[in-house]
Write a protein that holds these residues in place. Structure first.
Motif, PDB file in Angstrom:
ATOM      1  N   ASP A 154       6.811  -6.685   7.581  1.00 57.84           N
ATOM      2  CA  ASP A 154       7.059  -5.694   6.530  1.00 57.84           C
ATOM      3  C   ASP A 154       7.122  -6.345   5.156  1.00 57.84           C
ATOM      4  O   ASP A 154       6.761  -5.719   4.150  1.00 57.84           O
ATOM      5  CB  ASP A 154       8.398  -4.973   6.770  1.00 57.84           C
ATOM      6  N   PHE A 210       9.048   1.276   4.919  1.00 56.78           N
ATOM      7  CA  PHE A 210       9.611   0.514   6.031  1.00 56.78           C
ATOM      8  C   PHE A 210      11.133   0.497   5.903  1.00 56.78           C
ATOM      9  O   PHE A 210      11.685   0.846   4.857  1.00 56.78           O
ATOM     10  CB  PHE A 210       9.049  -0.913   6.076  1.00 56.78           C
ATOM     11  N   ASP A 221       3.411   1.995   1.863  1.00 57.40           N
ATOM     12  CA  ASP A 221       3.978   2.357   3.165  1.00 57.40           C
ATOM     13  C   ASP A 221       5.496   2.173   3.155  1.00 57.40           C
ATOM     14  O   ASP A 221       6.017   1.223   2.565  1.00 57.40           O
ATOM     15  CB  ASP A 221       3.366   1.504   4.282  1.00 57.40           C
ATOM     16  N   HIS A 247       2.371  -2.705  -5.536  1.00 62.57           N
ATOM     17  CA  HIS A 247       2.338  -2.483  -4.081  1.00 62.57           C
ATOM     18  C   HIS A 247       1.037  -2.965  -3.442  1.00 62.57           C
ATOM     19  O   HIS A 247       0.813  -2.698  -2.261  1.00 62.57           O
ATOM     20  CB  HIS A 247       2.544  -0.994  -3.770  1.00 62.57           C
ATOM     21  N   ASN A 249       0.806  -1.229   0.000  1.00 62.22           N
ATOM     22  CA  ASN A 249       0.000   0.000   0.000  1.00 62.22           C
ATOM     23  C   ASN A 249       0.836   1.275   0.000  1.00 62.22           C
ATOM     24  O   ASN A 249       0.351   2.338   0.378  1.00 62.22           O
ATOM     25  CB  ASN A 249      -0.954   0.008   1.204  1.00 62.22           C
TER      26      ASN A 249
END
Length: 463
Positions: free
Chosen positions: A376, A324, A322, A404, A320
């Motif tokens: 993750d 990490f 994000d 993603h 999505n």
């Protein structure tokens, strides 16, 4: 319609290779046992498990050592060494599992018989496969219909994917045409010659490769309709491309993109996702344990050769979109990107000597098992990219951010199928594989990726 002739599709040839590998091996073992004083491997009701174990070992090691790669299987000089490796590991494991297989024979000559029977069986069958199945008599002859601008990339893609899929010529579907063009040795025919070309060259299939179907002239359109009504095989390029290359051709997907992305139900399947996560955790725990065992040696190698921090932490884009922090063993010189992010490339001067060893053996990836335990990453999925390159590639490549929608992976379909990614073109190739994985995600494809990952490590194709 043209005369029908035999042609084996990609999936059929792979099944053919697997089945006759086993048929020839079991047949030769039975023949050797019947003709000579060979009783180490025998066929009786009591030892039927021996056959199953042998089949399992040949299938697994044959996959690992790429015996079912059609490009390699079409040339004996390429597949012969892999046959030797497959037979050697098969016999070794067979000898080391006496609970399910025969105990070690008193006469060592029995082992020699066993080894060379399997080796000769596979070499004989593969020689026959190359001599007959891969010969021109089994080629599928194809006629392309499309725009001139797409022809070369299409020809290259098909040649790389399937040595038995032969493009005989192409028909320019555009209104404005130039006569006498040839691309990579493939001639252009006039649109009014379609029936003649099909008959003279024994064409078995027409592939329509046009970005915009409105470019097809009325004459060609009506000819194709007439052929279709007779039962002649006419396929759309993206369909054939995906079946042959196991990639989604995003550069040819237009406004009707939704037709090309019926993503795998496994992406929302709770049972599949549960087992995937369970396997991620189990394998990650094993990976962390092995990493701890190797840590001392890697620390010493880093101390002597890399001369700097052992670990390297970098921002990556995950599910999505994000961000990490991904962990790796450091393989480059300190401050390798002090002037900004740049593409890594093969034989990159910034990679240290010990770092090159870590990359080739994939040992540099072991700390990412920690990222998998954190959630993750997953074991299998698209490789996570840096935010800078994601922003850049999203502007250049259609549907790039679609990769993603699932977690990034330690390994993936793109990693086991493509070369080192060091440019936008390489990123496009990897994106095609990533989207194929998302579209066809399943337990079987995951297992296939794991087998190919082992091949990647064995043959030192690490990055």
């Amino acid at each position: 319609m043209p005369n029908q002739s035999i042609h084996f599709n990609i999936s059929e040839r792979k099944v053919l290779l697997r089945i006759f590998d086993l048929v020839f091996v079991l047949g030769v073992l039975y023949l050797v046992g019947y003709l000579f004083d060979f009783d180490y491997f025998s066929f009786t009701k009591e030892n039927w498990t021996w056959v199953l174990v042998l089949i399992l070992y040949i299938s697994v090691f044959g996959t690992v050592f790429e015996l079912y790669d059609l490009q390699k299987s079409s040339k004996l000089e390429l597949v012969a060494s892999n046959i030797v490796l497959t037979v050697s590991l098969t016999v070794l494991f067979y000898l080391l599992t006496p609970f399910y297989t025969p105990f070690l024979p008193d006469n060592r000559l029995q082992i020699v018989y066993f080894y060379f029977s399997i080796l000769m069986a596979l070499l004989l069958w593969r020689f026959m496969y190359i001599t007959f199945i891969v010969s021109p008599r089994f080629y599928k002859k194809v006629l392309l219909v499309g725009e001139v601008s797409n022809i070369e990339s299409i020809i290259n893609a098909f040649n790389e994917a399937d040595p038995n899929y032969k493009i005989i010529g192409f028909i320019n579907c555009e209104v404005e045409q130039k006569e006498g063009l040839r691309f990579l040795g493939i001639p252009q025919f006039n649109s009014n010659e379609i029936h003649k070309v099909i008959k003279e060259h024994n064409i078995k299939e027409i592939v329509v490769a046009t970005y915009n179907s409105e470019n097809i002239t009325q004459d060609i359109y009506h000819t194709l309709i007439n052929l279709l009504e007779t039962g002649f095989s006419i396929k759309e390029y993206t369909q054939v491309y995906e079946e042959m290359t196991h990639r989604v051709p995003v550069q040819f997907v237009g406004k009707d993109f939704y037709k090309y992305f019926p993503f795998s139900r496994s992406n929302q399947n709770k049972l599949y996702l549960f087992f995937r996560r369970s396997m991620d955790v189990i394998i990650a725990l094993v990976g962390v344990f092995i990493g701890i065992l190797l840590l001392t040696l890697i620390f010493l190698g880093n101390l002597i050769s890399n001369k700097g921090p052992l670990f390297y932490v970098q921002d990556r884009i995950g599910k999505n979109g994000d961000v990490f922090r991904m962990i790796k063993f450091r393989t480059m010189i300190i401050n390798a990107e002090d002037k900004g992010a740049v593409w890594a490339k093969k034989n990159d001067s910034r990679i240290t000597t010990f770092g090159k060893f870590l990359r080739n053996t994939r040992l540099d990836e072991f700390p990412q098992f920690i990222n998998i335990l954190r959630g993750d990453m997953s074991l299998i999925g698209p490789r996570p990219e840096r935010p800078h390159f994601v922003r850049e590639l999203s502007q250049l490549l259609p549907f790039y951010e679609t990769r993603h929608i699932i977690k990034p992976g330690l390994t993936g379909w793109a990693q086991v199928k493509t070369r080192y990614g060091s440019s936008v073109d390489d990123s496009l190739l990897k994106l095609q594989h990533d989207l194929y994985y998302i579209k066809h995600r399943s337990f079987f494809l995951d297992f296939n990726i794991l087998m190919k990952t082992i091949s990647t490590v064995i043959f030192f194709r690490g990055q």
